[in-house]
Design a protein around this motif. Structure first.
Motif, PDB file in Angstrom:
ATOM      1  N   GLN A   1      25.095   7.960   0.863  1.00  0.00           N
ATOM      2  CA  GLN A   1      25.413   6.604   1.538  1.00  0.00           C
ATOM      3  C   GLN A   1      25.063   6.589   2.993  1.00  0.00           C
ATOM      4  N   ALA A   2      25.369   7.743   3.475  1.00  0.00           N
ATOM      5  CA  ALA A   2      25.450   7.702   5.133  1.00  0.00           C
ATOM      6  C   ALA A   2      24.035   7.979   5.757  1.00  0.00           C
ATOM      7  N   ILE A   3      23.425   8.808   5.052  1.00  0.00           N
ATOM      8  CA  ILE A   3      22.150   9.368   5.614  1.00  0.00           C
ATOM      9  C   ILE A   3      21.035   8.359   5.744  1.00  0.00           C
ATOM     10  N   ARG A   4      20.515   8.142   6.890  1.00  0.00           N
ATOM     11  CA  ARG A   4      19.603   6.981   7.256  1.00  0.00           C
ATOM     12  C   ARG A   4      18.424   7.761   7.904  1.00  0.00           C
ATOM     13  N   LYS A   5      17.246   7.004   8.164  1.00  0.00           N
ATOM     14  CA  LYS A   5      16.177   7.524   9.081  1.00  0.00           C
ATOM     15  C   LYS A   5      15.576   6.268   9.615  1.00  0.00           C
ATOM     16  N   THR A   6      15.238   6.378  11.021  1.00  0.00           N
ATOM     17  CA  THR A   6      14.531   5.483  11.766  1.00  0.00           C
ATOM     18  C   THR A   6      12.948   5.281  11.460  1.00  0.00           C
ATOM     19  N   SER A   7      12.710   4.372  11.835  1.00  0.00           N
ATOM     20  CA  SER A   7      11.009   4.220  11.713  1.00  0.00           C
ATOM     21  C   SER A   7      10.297   5.114  12.254  1.00  0.00           C
ATOM     22  N   SER A   8      10.650   6.216  13.144  1.00  0.00           N
ATOM     23  CA  SER A   8       9.909   7.246  13.740  1.00  0.00           C
ATOM     24  C   SER A   8      10.271   8.506  12.843  1.00  0.00           C
ATOM     25  N   GLY A   9      11.160   8.130  12.131  1.00  0.00           N
ATOM     26  CA  GLY A   9      11.352   9.540  11.140  1.00  0.00           C
ATOM     27  C   GLY A   9      12.631  10.422  11.310  1.00  0.00           C
ATOM     28  N   SER A  10      13.111   9.962  12.526  1.00  0.00           N
ATOM     29  CA  SER A  10      14.370  10.824  12.823  1.00  0.00           C
ATOM     30  C   SER A  10      15.549  10.531  12.034  1.00  0.00           C
ATOM     31  N   THR A  11      16.636  11.455  11.805  1.00  0.00           N
ATOM     32  CA  THR A  11      17.575  11.474  10.949  1.00  0.00           C
ATOM     33  C   THR A  11      18.888  10.930  11.613  1.00  0.00           C
ATOM     34  N   TYR A  12      19.673  10.168  11.033  1.00  0.00           N
ATOM     35  CA  TYR A  12      20.903   9.854  11.615  1.00  0.00           C
ATOM     36  C   TYR A  12      21.881   9.548  10.510  1.00  0.00           C
ATOM     37  N   ILE A  13      23.376   9.601  10.789  1.00  0.00           N
ATOM     38  CA  ILE A  13      24.332   9.094   9.903  1.00  0.00           C
ATOM     39  C   ILE A  13      24.837   8.084  10.224  1.00  0.00           C
ATOM     40  N   GLN A  14      25.173   6.951   9.300  1.00  0.00           N
ATOM     41  CA  GLN A  14      25.858   5.657   9.411  1.00  0.00           C
ATOM     42  C   GLN A  14      27.015   5.407   8.580  1.00  0.00           C
ATOM     43  N   PHE A  15      28.226   5.289   8.990  1.00  0.00           N
ATOM     44  CA  PHE A  15      29.279   5.262   8.094  1.00  0.00           C
ATOM     45  C   PHE A  15      30.437   4.701   8.388  1.00  0.00           C
ATOM     46  N   LYS A  16      31.529   3.988   7.529  1.00  0.00           N
ATOM     47  CA  LYS A  16      32.648   3.282   8.059  1.00  0.00           C
ATOM     48  C   LYS A  16      33.823   3.900   7.374  1.00  0.00           C
ATOM     49  N   ALA A  17      33.855   4.789   6.116  1.00  0.00           N
ATOM     50  CA  ALA A  17      34.962   5.243   5.750  1.00  0.00           C
ATOM     51  C   ALA A  17      35.569   6.239   6.405  1.00  0.00           C
ATOM     52  N   GLY A  18      36.710   6.080   6.877  1.00  0.00           N
ATOM     53  CA  GLY A  18      37.741   6.858   7.573  1.00  0.00           C
ATOM     54  C   GLY A  18      37.594   6.649   8.937  1.00  0.00           C
ATOM     55  N   THR A  19      36.733   5.739   9.360  1.00  0.00           N
ATOM     56  CA  THR A  19      36.890   5.703  10.927  1.00  0.00           C
ATOM     57  C   THR A  19      38.038   4.841  11.253  1.00  0.00           C
ATOM     58  N   LYS A  20      38.349   4.890  12.739  1.00  0.00           N
ATOM     59  CA  LYS A  20      39.449   4.013  13.279  1.00  0.00           C
ATOM     60  C   LYS A  20      39.240   2.631  13.195  1.00  0.00           C
ATOM     61  N   GLY A  21      40.076   1.878  12.452  1.00  0.00           N
ATOM     62  CA  GLY A  21      39.906   0.227  12.397  1.00  0.00           C
ATOM     63  C   GLY A  21      38.715  -0.099  11.281  1.00  0.00           C
ATOM     64  N   GLY A  22      37.992   0.780  10.649  1.00  0.00           N
ATOM     65  CA  GLY A  22      37.064   0.710   9.580  1.00  0.00           C
ATOM     66  C   GLY A  22      35.978   0.201  10.661  1.00  0.00           C
ATOM     67  N   LYS A  23      35.684   0.632  11.795  1.00  0.00           N
ATOM     68  CA  LYS A  23      34.565   0.052  12.438  1.00  0.00           C
ATOM     69  C   LYS A  23      33.421   1.213  12.153  1.00  0.00           C
ATOM     70  N   GLU A  24      32.210   0.783  12.100  1.00  0.00           N
ATOM     71  CA  GLU A  24      30.997   1.710  11.587  1.00  0.00           C
ATOM     72  C   GLU A  24      30.669   2.363  12.877  1.00  0.00           C
TER      73      GLU A  24
END
Length: 204
Positions: free
Chosen positions: A156-179
């Motif tokens: 659910q968390a792994i994403r890729k930018t248009s240039s092909g670099s990888t990042y993770i984006q998530f909400k579960a477990g964060t303070k206040g449910g902030k992404e």
């Protein structure tokens, strides 16, 4: 004070519970500071200054003090006295409010300065439970909090930018449910993610 919290139902149950706890603690501390028989509507600027001074002497973090100030501002607003508390926690050059609470800025944890990354490989190798080990690896590699690492789901968390670099984006477990977004710049980043994926498939 109890009547004030009873009639203020803003926010979730947890938010209300936390607000009630902080307000009751604040009332107790004001009593200890010598302000006796202070009613819920008797809050004044001198009370705010006394509380802030006490919290700073106790060496509470700026974040903790600012969270408490937010609740106090809510209190002041409910009793129709919002102006008794300065608009800003620290004096702003462009503000018409010249009062200064002198509360420092918050400090945020990040991947470059995270205590979880202090765990060296030798200590990590001593951990025998695969699930715990992967959680610690995620904390060390990406600066995740424990709850974030426990609830991390690679699919659910792994994403890729248009240039092909990888990042993770998530909400579960964060303070206040902030992404949160964490860019993967380390060579071994994907290893921790794949390990977590394996653990999820094996045990979940």
């Amino acid at each position: 004070m109890k009547e004030l919290t009873k009639h203020n139902r803003d926010g979730s149950f947890q938010t209300q519970s936390n607000r009630s706890r902080i307000l009751q603690m604040t009332a107790n501390q004001l009593h200890e500071l010598g302000f006796r028989n202070l009613g819920a509507r008797g809050l004044k600027e001198k009370h705010i200054s006394a509380l802030v001074s006490r919290w700073q002497e106790e060496k509470l973090t700026p974040g903790t003090i600012k969270n408490r100030m937010a609740i106090l501002r809510g209190w002041a607003g409910k009793i129709g006295k919002p102006s008794i508390i300065p608009k800003h926690n620290k004096l702003q050059s462009n503000s018409t409010d010249t009062r200064d609470l002198n509360i420092a800025n918050r400090t945020y944890s990040d991947n470059a300065n995270n205590k979880a990354k202090d765990l060296d490989q030798a200590k990590l190798n001593l951990v025998t439970d695969e699930r715990i080990k992967v959680v610690l690896e995620l904390q060390r590699a990406f600066g995740l909090r424990k709850e974030e690492a426990l609830k991390f789901r690679p699919e659910q968390a792994i994403r890729k930018t248009s240039s092909g670099s990888t990042y993770i984006q998530f909400k579960a477990g964060t303070k206040g449910g902030k992404e949160r977004v964490v860019h993967l710049s380390r060579e071994h980043s994907m290893r921790e993610i794949e390990s977590k994926r394996y653990i999820n498939n094996k045990y979940c």
